[in-house]
Design a protein around this motif. Structure first.
Motif, mmCIF file in Angstrom:
data_model
loop_
_atom_site.group_PDB
_atom_site.id
_atom_site.type_symbol
_atom_site.label_atom_id
_atom_site.label_comp_id
_atom_site.label_asym_id
_atom_site.label_seq_id
_atom_site.Cartn_x
_atom_site.Cartn_y
_atom_site.Cartn_z
ATOM 1 N N GLU A 1 0.830 -1.210 0.000
ATOM 2 C CA GLU A 1 0.000 0.000 0.000
ATOM 3 C C GLU A 1 0.860 1.254 0.000
ATOM 4 O O GLU A 1 0.541 2.239 -0.679
ATOM 5 N N GLY B 1 1.517 7.096 -6.667
ATOM 6 C CA GLY B 1 0.433 8.050 -6.897
ATOM 7 C C GLY B 1 0.750 9.418 -6.339
ATOM 8 O O GLY B 1 0.551 10.443 -7.003
ATOM 9 N N MET C 1 -6.485 10.620 -7.101
ATOM 10 C CA MET C 1 -5.995 9.506 -7.901
ATOM 11 C C MET C 1 -6.255 8.193 -7.180
ATOM 12 O O MET C 1 -6.192 8.118 -5.955
ATOM 13 N N THR C 2 -6.525 7.172 -7.965
ATOM 14 C CA THR C 2 -6.596 5.799 -7.471
ATOM 15 C C THR C 2 -5.425 5.049 -8.103
ATOM 16 O O THR C 2 -5.169 5.196 -9.305
ATOM 17 N N GLU D 1 -3.739 1.183 -8.400
ATOM 18 C CA GLU D 1 -4.039 -0.233 -8.158
ATOM 19 C C GLU D 1 -3.010 -1.136 -8.824
ATOM 20 O O GLU D 1 -2.405 -0.766 -9.831
ATOM 21 N N THR E 1 -5.175 6.020 -11.961
ATOM 22 C CA THR E 1 -6.357 6.612 -12.578
ATOM 23 C C THR E 1 -6.652 7.933 -11.889
ATOM 24 O O THR E 1 -6.943 7.959 -10.686
ATOM 25 N N TYR E 2 -6.555 9.010 -12.643
ATOM 26 C CA TYR E 2 -6.846 10.333 -12.088
ATOM 27 C C TYR E 2 -8.346 10.531 -11.952
ATOM 28 O O TYR E 2 -9.133 10.064 -12.779
ATOM 29 N N ASP E 3 -8.746 11.228 -10.918
ATOM 30 C CA ASP E 3 -10.102 11.723 -10.713
ATOM 31 C C ASP E 3 -9.950 13.234 -10.664
ATOM 32 O O ASP E 3 -9.437 13.778 -9.686
#
Length: 116
Positions: free
Chosen positions: A25, A32, A55-56, A58, A73-75
């Protein structure tokens, strides 16, 4: 527990304790975090403030002790089409050239063990 010279502390555990991060993690948070804290100021420096930036990150284990590809993955909420173009160019450049963590993972960094 990990600490740094500025007094920051993070609790690290094996995943069976509440309120602590596993080493994997932390690795995902590092990649990120490295990207996002670089994208935001560089986009703003080019005259575009992002309304929301998160951002996520994974990855899945492909072997018991090895991660597969890391997906970020940007938000993001962008105020204009021009800002979107700037943000996308900056995010791509940051991931490819400026984020130390991304580059180290992608290009492979030797890990050395020194035992006392």
């Amino acid at each position: 527990m990990a600490t740094n010279a500025r007094g920051g502390r993070i609790e690290i555990g094996g995943g069976d304790q509440d309120g602590v991060f596993t080493p994997v993690e932390l690795l995902l948070a590092a990649v990120g975090g490295c990207n996002i804290v670089t994208v935001e100021p560089l986009t703003a420096k080019r005259g575009h403030r992002l309304l929301r930036l998160a951002m996520t990150v994974e990855s899945e284990k492909i072997e018991p002790n090895k991660l597969g590809p890391v997906t970020m993955t940007y938000d993001v909420e962008i105020p204009s089409e021009e800002a979107d173009q700037v943000y996308r160019a900056v995010a791509q450049r940051v991931e490819e050239k400026h984020c130390t963590v991304s580059r180290s993972l992608r290009e492979g960094t030797e890990v050395r063990l020194e035992l006392p």
